[in-house]
Design a protein around this motif. Structure first.
Motif, PDB file in Angstrom:
ATOM      1  N   LYS A 124       0.824  -1.213   0.000  1.00 49.99           N
ATOM      2  CA  LYS A 124       0.000   0.000   0.000  1.00 49.99           C
ATOM      3  C   LYS A 124       0.859   1.265   0.000  1.00 49.99           C
ATOM      4  CE  LYS A 124      -4.481  -1.353   1.731  1.00 49.99           C
ATOM      5  NZ  LYS A 124      -5.554  -0.994   2.650  1.00 49.99           N
ATOM      6  N   VAL A 125       1.743   1.333  -1.005  1.00 52.41           N
ATOM      7  CA  VAL A 125       2.583   2.511  -1.207  1.00 52.41           C
ATOM      8  C   VAL A 125       2.293   3.052  -2.605  1.00 52.41           C
ATOM      9  CG1 VAL A 125       4.948   3.392  -1.390  1.00 52.41           C
ATOM     10  CG2 VAL A 125       4.399   1.663   0.330  1.00 52.41           C
ATOM     11  N   ALA A 126       1.953   4.336  -2.688  1.00 54.75           N
ATOM     12  CA  ALA A 126       1.704   5.009  -3.961  1.00 54.75           C
ATOM     13  C   ALA A 126       2.757   6.095  -4.149  1.00 54.75           C
ATOM     14  CB  ALA A 126       0.312   5.624  -3.973  1.00 54.75           C
ATOM     15  N   VAL A 127       3.412   6.076  -5.312  1.00 54.88           N
ATOM     16  CA  VAL A 127       4.498   7.014  -5.589  1.00 54.88           C
ATOM     17  C   VAL A 127       4.086   7.938  -6.735  1.00 54.88           C
ATOM     18  CG1 VAL A 127       6.921   7.238  -6.278  1.00 54.88           C
ATOM     19  CG2 VAL A 127       6.193   5.282  -4.876  1.00 54.88           C
ATOM     20  N   PHE A 128       4.299   9.235  -6.516  1.00 59.05           N
ATOM     21  CA  PHE A 128       4.009  10.244  -7.526  1.00 59.05           C
ATOM     22  C   PHE A 128       5.284  11.033  -7.782  1.00 59.05           C
ATOM     23  CE2 PHE A 128       0.120   9.403  -5.262  1.00 59.05           C
ATOM     24  CZ  PHE A 128      -0.866   9.373  -6.251  1.00 59.05           C
ATOM     25  N   ILE A 129       5.641  11.206  -9.060  1.00 59.45           N
ATOM     26  CA  ILE A 129       6.758  12.062  -9.433  1.00 59.45           C
ATOM     27  C   ILE A 129       6.127  13.253 -10.149  1.00 59.45           C
ATOM     28  CG2 ILE A 129       8.877  12.321 -10.753  1.00 59.45           C
ATOM     29  CD1 ILE A 129       7.948   8.865  -9.864  1.00 59.45           C
ATOM     30  N   ASP A 130       6.067  14.375  -9.456  1.00 57.80           N
ATOM     31  CA  ASP A 130       5.348  15.547  -9.945  1.00 57.80           C
ATOM     32  C   ASP A 130       6.238  16.479 -10.750  1.00 57.80           C
ATOM     33  OD1 ASP A 130       3.051  14.664  -8.648  1.00 57.80           O
ATOM     34  OD2 ASP A 130       3.430  15.852  -6.851  1.00 57.80           O
ATOM     35  N   GLY A 131       5.699  16.949 -11.870  1.00 56.35           N
ATOM     36  CA  GLY A 131       6.387  17.935 -12.690  1.00 56.35           C
ATOM     37  C   GLY A 131       6.349  19.297 -12.007  1.00 56.35           C
ATOM     38  N   CYS A 132       7.456  20.013 -12.068  1.00 52.68           N
ATOM     39  CA  CYS A 132       7.555  21.301 -11.376  1.00 52.68           C
ATOM     40  C   CYS A 132       6.512  22.303 -11.869  1.00 52.68           C
ATOM     41  CB  CYS A 132       8.956  21.874 -11.538  1.00 52.68           C
ATOM     42  SG  CYS A 132      10.200  20.959 -10.598  1.00 52.68           S
ATOM     43  N   TYR A 133       6.278  22.364 -13.164  1.00 55.98           N
ATOM     44  CA  TYR A 133       5.305  23.332 -13.672  1.00 55.98           C
ATOM     45  C   TYR A 133       3.877  22.913 -13.342  1.00 55.98           C
ATOM     46  CZ  TYR A 133       2.477  26.263 -16.611  1.00 55.98           C
ATOM     47  OH  TYR A 133       1.512  27.136 -17.038  1.00 55.98           O
ATOM     48  N   TRP A 134       3.518  21.688 -13.689  1.00 56.60           N
ATOM     49  CA  TRP A 134       2.123  21.250 -13.600  1.00 56.60           C
ATOM     50  C   TRP A 134       1.619  21.101 -12.181  1.00 56.60           C
ATOM     51  CZ3 TRP A 134      -0.348  22.143 -17.736  1.00 56.60           C
ATOM     52  CH2 TRP A 134       0.301  22.056 -18.961  1.00 56.60           C
ATOM     53  N   HIS A 135       2.537  20.937 -11.218  1.00 54.89           N
ATOM     54  CA  HIS A 135       2.103  20.726  -9.836  1.00 54.89           C
ATOM     55  C   HIS A 135       2.543  21.856  -8.904  1.00 54.89           C
ATOM     56  CE1 HIS A 135       0.499  16.698 -10.623  1.00 54.89           C
ATOM     57  NE2 HIS A 135       1.427  16.679 -11.558  1.00 54.89           N
ATOM     58  N   GLY A 136       3.059  22.937  -9.478  1.00 54.13           N
ATOM     59  CA  GLY A 136       3.344  24.136  -8.692  1.00 54.13           C
ATOM     60  C   GLY A 136       4.513  24.028  -7.732  1.00 54.13           C
ATOM     61  N   CYS A 137       5.640  23.529  -8.187  1.00 49.41           N
ATOM     62  CA  CYS A 137       6.839  23.419  -7.341  1.00 49.41           C
ATOM     63  C   CYS A 137       7.189  24.787  -6.742  1.00 49.41           C
ATOM     64  CB  CYS A 137       8.008  22.906  -8.175  1.00 49.41           C
ATOM     65  SG  CYS A 137       9.598  22.941  -7.323  1.00 49.41           S
TER      66      CYS A 137
END
Length: 155
Positions: free
Chosen positions: A71-84
């Motif tokens: 039960k581990v979910a990993v997200f690699i978020d893009g800096c632009y699309w996810h508001g880094c």
């Protein structure tokens, strides 16, 4: 498209020009370079996972990597699309639309995190600029810890 025909954005369209439309359509939503690199490093450590899968079938959102039994979910978020906070630069073209979109993405991310946590999942989020080696080590450690917890709880 023939040169004598001029492309015009439909009313209410997110594309401000034909070039912008082509550019935006070329952006990948999965299998980005950071995702593939982290997946390769995690796989090299012997871990197996689902790619671009729904952790919760009833929730119409996908994680980049899903370790179901742990039960581990990993997200690699893009800096632009996810508001880094470090790298996000507000758009100059059609700023109202794009800024709202990024804000909605951020709100959806928080909602996804909350729903998964309520269902007993561990959510790991990384920014695309983070070192892949560090991310993969964190993923491997989290999965190992969760597996150990589950093993202890079942005895």
């Amino acid at each position: 498209m023939p040169e004598d025909l001029e492309w015009e954005a439909p009313e209410g369209s997110w594309a401000s020009s034909a070039a912008r439309r082509r550019n935006m359509q070329a952006i990948r939503s999965r299998d980005t370079k950071p995702e593939k690199l982290i997946r390769r490093l995690v796989h090299a450590q012997g871990l197996r996972y689902r790619v671009a899968a729904r952790p919760l079938p009833e929730l119409r959102r996908t994680a980049d990597m899903v370790f179901r039994p742990a039960k581990v979910a990993v997200f690699i978020d893009g800096c632009y699309w996810h508001g880094c906070p470090q790298h996000y630069v507000p758009p100059r073209t059609n700023p109202g639309y794009w800024s709202e979109k990024v804000l909605r993405n951020m709100e959806r991310d928080r909602d996804t995190d909350e729903r998964l946590k309520e269902a007993g999942w561990l959510v790991l989020r990384f920014w695309e600029h983070e070192a892949a080696e560090d991310c993969s080590l964190a993923v491997c450690q989290a999965v190992a810890d969760r597996r150990a917890e589950q093993g202890e709880g079942s005895r």
